[in-house]
Design a protein around this motif. Structure first.
Motif, PDB file in Angstrom:
ATOM      1  N   GLY A 109       0.632  13.628 -42.732  1.00 17.53           N
ATOM      2  CA  GLY A 109       1.159  14.050 -41.441  1.00 17.53           C
ATOM      3  C   GLY A 109       0.255  15.013 -40.695  1.00 17.53           C
ATOM      4  O   GLY A 109       0.560  15.423 -39.575  1.00 17.53           O
ATOM      5  N   ASP A 110      -0.867  15.373 -41.294  1.00 17.59           N
ATOM      6  CA  ASP A 110      -1.847  16.273 -40.666  1.00 17.59           C
ATOM      7  C   ASP A 110      -3.141  15.474 -40.483  1.00 17.59           C
ATOM      8  O   ASP A 110      -3.769  15.080 -41.469  1.00 17.59           O
ATOM      9  N   PRO A 111      -3.541  15.194 -39.235  1.00 16.71           N
ATOM     10  CA  PRO A 111      -4.712  14.344 -39.015  1.00 16.71           C
ATOM     11  C   PRO A 111      -6.054  14.982 -39.381  1.00 16.71           C
ATOM     12  O   PRO A 111      -7.076  14.298 -39.430  1.00 16.71           O
ATOM     13  N   ARG A 112      -6.054  16.273 -39.662  1.00 18.49           N
ATOM     14  CA  ARG A 112      -7.319  16.945 -39.985  1.00 18.49           C
ATOM     15  C   ARG A 112      -7.834  16.516 -41.361  1.00 18.49           C
ATOM     16  O   ARG A 112      -7.053  16.284 -42.279  1.00 18.49           O
ATOM     17  N   SER A 113      -9.144  16.449 -41.484  1.00 21.43           N
ATOM     18  CA  SER A 113      -9.773  16.110 -42.759  1.00 21.43           C
ATOM     19  C   SER A 113      -9.423  17.152 -43.808  1.00 21.43           C
ATOM     20  O   SER A 113      -9.305  18.341 -43.504  1.00 21.43           O
ATOM     21  N   LEU A 152      -4.779   7.303 -37.649  1.00 26.05           N
ATOM     22  CA  LEU A 152      -5.643   8.493 -37.786  1.00 26.05           C
ATOM     23  C   LEU A 152      -5.113   9.676 -36.977  1.00 26.05           C
ATOM     24  O   LEU A 152      -5.193  10.815 -37.407  1.00 26.05           O
ATOM     25  N   ALA A 153      -4.577   9.385 -35.790  1.00 26.65           N
ATOM     26  CA  ALA A 153      -4.082  10.463 -34.912  1.00 26.65           C
ATOM     27  C   ALA A 153      -2.794  11.090 -35.449  1.00 26.65           C
ATOM     28  O   ALA A 153      -2.479  12.228 -35.133  1.00 26.65           O
ATOM     29  N   ARG A 154      -2.081  10.323 -36.283  1.00 33.37           N
ATOM     30  CA  ARG A 154      -0.806  10.825 -36.821  1.00 33.37           C
ATOM     31  C   ARG A 154      -0.916  11.320 -38.251  1.00 33.37           C
ATOM     32  O   ARG A 154       0.032  11.845 -38.816  1.00 33.37           O
ATOM     33  N   GLY A 155      -2.074  11.107 -38.849  1.00 36.54           N
ATOM     34  CA  GLY A 155      -2.251  11.494 -40.244  1.00 36.54           C
ATOM     35  C   GLY A 155      -1.314  10.733 -41.162  1.00 36.54           C
ATOM     36  O   GLY A 155      -0.614  11.289 -41.994  1.00 36.54           O
ATOM     37  N   GLU A 156      -1.334   9.388 -40.989  1.00 39.01           N
ATOM     38  CA  GLU A 156      -0.413   8.570 -41.821  1.00 39.01           C
ATOM     39  C   GLU A 156      -1.143   7.407 -42.465  1.00 39.01           C
ATOM     40  O   GLU A 156      -2.245   7.068 -42.117  1.00 39.01           O
ATOM     41  N   HIS A 164      -7.496   9.425 -53.948  1.00 39.23           N
ATOM     42  CA  HIS A 164      -6.800   8.139 -53.992  1.00 39.23           C
ATOM     43  C   HIS A 164      -5.493   8.097 -53.209  1.00 39.23           C
ATOM     44  O   HIS A 164      -5.214   7.111 -52.530  1.00 39.23           O
ATOM     45  N   THR A 165      -4.666   9.153 -53.277  1.00 38.95           N
ATOM     46  CA  THR A 165      -3.367   9.105 -52.582  1.00 38.95           C
ATOM     47  C   THR A 165      -3.469   9.553 -51.127  1.00 38.95           C
ATOM     48  O   THR A 165      -2.581   9.279 -50.329  1.00 38.95           O
ATOM     49  N   HIS A 166      -4.535  10.265 -50.778  1.00 39.57           N
ATOM     50  CA  HIS A 166      -4.738  10.841 -49.439  1.00 39.57           C
ATOM     51  C   HIS A 166      -3.754  11.983 -49.156  1.00 39.57           C
ATOM     52  O   HIS A 166      -3.593  12.385 -48.008  1.00 39.57           O
ATOM     53  N   TYR A 167      -3.097  12.486 -50.186  1.00 42.56           N
ATOM     54  CA  TYR A 167      -2.184  13.634 -50.071  1.00 42.56           C
ATOM     55  C   TYR A 167      -2.771  14.814 -50.832  1.00 42.56           C
ATOM     56  O   TYR A 167      -2.813  14.780 -52.058  1.00 42.56           O
ATOM     57  N   PRO A 168      -3.194  15.876 -50.144  1.00 46.90           N
ATOM     58  CA  PRO A 168      -3.727  17.035 -50.877  1.00 46.90           C
ATOM     59  C   PRO A 168      -2.620  17.801 -51.586  1.00 46.90           C
ATOM     60  O   PRO A 168      -1.481  17.847 -51.111  1.00 46.90           O
ATOM     61  N   GLY A 169      -2.948  18.379 -52.722  1.00 44.41           N
ATOM     62  CA  GLY A 169      -1.957  19.167 -53.447  1.00 44.41           C
ATOM     63  C   GLY A 169      -2.525  19.721 -54.740  1.00 44.41           C
ATOM     64  O   GLY A 169      -3.530  19.220 -55.253  1.00 44.41           O
ATOM     65  N   VAL A 190     -10.854  12.889 -46.637  1.00 44.88           N
ATOM     66  CA  VAL A 190     -11.726  13.266 -45.520  1.00 44.88           C
ATOM     67  C   VAL A 190     -11.462  12.362 -44.323  1.00 44.88           C
ATOM     68  O   VAL A 190     -11.245  12.821 -43.205  1.00 44.88           O
ATOM     69  N   GLY A 191     -11.431  11.053 -44.569  1.00 44.11           N
ATOM     70  CA  GLY A 191     -11.453  10.104 -43.462  1.00 44.11           C
ATOM     71  C   GLY A 191     -10.153   9.483 -43.049  1.00 44.11           C
ATOM     72  O   GLY A 191     -10.075   8.823 -42.009  1.00 44.11           O
ATOM     73  N   GLN A 192      -9.078   9.678 -43.857  1.00 45.25           N
ATOM     74  CA  GLN A 192      -7.791   9.085 -43.483  1.00 45.25           C
ATOM     75  C   GLN A 192      -6.630   9.840 -44.141  1.00 45.25           C
ATOM     76  O   GLN A 192      -5.943   9.322 -45.012  1.00 45.25           O
TER      77      GLN A 192
END
Length: 242
Positions: free
Chosen positions: A193-197, A238-242, A151-156, A187-189
């Motif tokens: 700050g890291d564009p990798r999935s 997507l390119a900036r991971g934001e 949901h947040t798109h921030y891994p941790g 995975v998709g967005q």
């Protein structure tokens, strides 16, 4: 017997990212794939992403974008870019895809773990676990030993030790006797700050969780989004991971 589980979240219609993650998962000899919602929204390939997740027999829980695609009344709850991409996605999906999304539950449990899109205590409220106080509240009420969220798109990874919760600075952890909250990221967005999935691997047998990153063809996804005439920022971010 399931020994190793891959946990994916927030695919958001990004087929290039999903394929890269599935290839990486294949190398890890995974027994099961669990998807923490938001298969659709933002990305240009909702149907293909649904098809691929069905093909790998992923167990899915419902995300707020999945719900909004099913119930257009809820589209207004999302930001303007999300609304536009979901309305576009709605024209792509058929009855079969909608029926599949409609089969998702809010929560899945297995092996003393709970899997949800948002806050596992009240997943239908879509509370984002951005704030540490929310993470702490969630961990303090968690019955399961480990919760996996997106949901947040921030891994941790967070750990509740006795009366205090702490964010762990490592991307992998040996699961001990405490309670843990693992955000698998997106995975998709990705938005950290890291564009990798991003995705998570849970080795049940060895009680070990690791967050993984994998590169994908960002420019290809960007081209598809722009070709659809969707908001350019959806592609640019997507390119900036934001």
């Amino acid at each position: 017997i399931v020994m190793r589980v891959a946990i994916l979240s927030d695919v958001h219609g990004n087929l290039e990212a999903l394929e890269s993650v599935l290839i990486a998962i294949d190398r890890h000899d995974v027994d099961r794939i669990i998807v923490l919602g938001d298969v659709v929204g933002y990305g240009p390939d909702p149907v293909a992403c649904i098809y691929r997740i069905r093909e790998v027999e992923g167990i899915c829980v419902l995300g707020n974008h999945d719900q909004a695609l099913l119930d257009p009344e809820r589209i207004h709850e999302l930001n303007s870019m999300a609304r536009e991409t979901l309305l576009g996605s709605r024209t792509m999906v058929g009855e079969q895809e909608l029926a599949y999304l409609n089969s998702f539950e809010f929560r899945y449990t297995e092996a003393n773990a709970v899997f949800t899109h948002a806050n596992p205590l009240e997943p239908e409220d879509w509370q984002s676990l951005y704030l540490f106080e929310h993470v702490d509240w969630c961990l303090s009420g968690l019955a399961a030993r480990i919760a996996f969220v997106g949901h947040t798109h921030y891994p941790g990874i967070y750990c509740r030790m006795d009366t205090a919760s702490v964010p762990l600075t490592s991307s992998e952890v040996a699961i001990g006797r405490h309670h843990y909250l693992v955000n698998a990221g997106s995975v998709g967005q990705p938005r950290d700050g890291d564009p990798r999935s991003s995705f998570a691997l849970w080795d049940i047998d060895n009680d070990h969780v690791a967050l993984q990153r994998v590169e994908y063809a960002v420019s290809r996804t960007q081209e598809k989004i722009l070709a659809l005439g969707w908001p350019s920022y959806v592609a640019e971010r997507l390119a900036r991971g934001e």
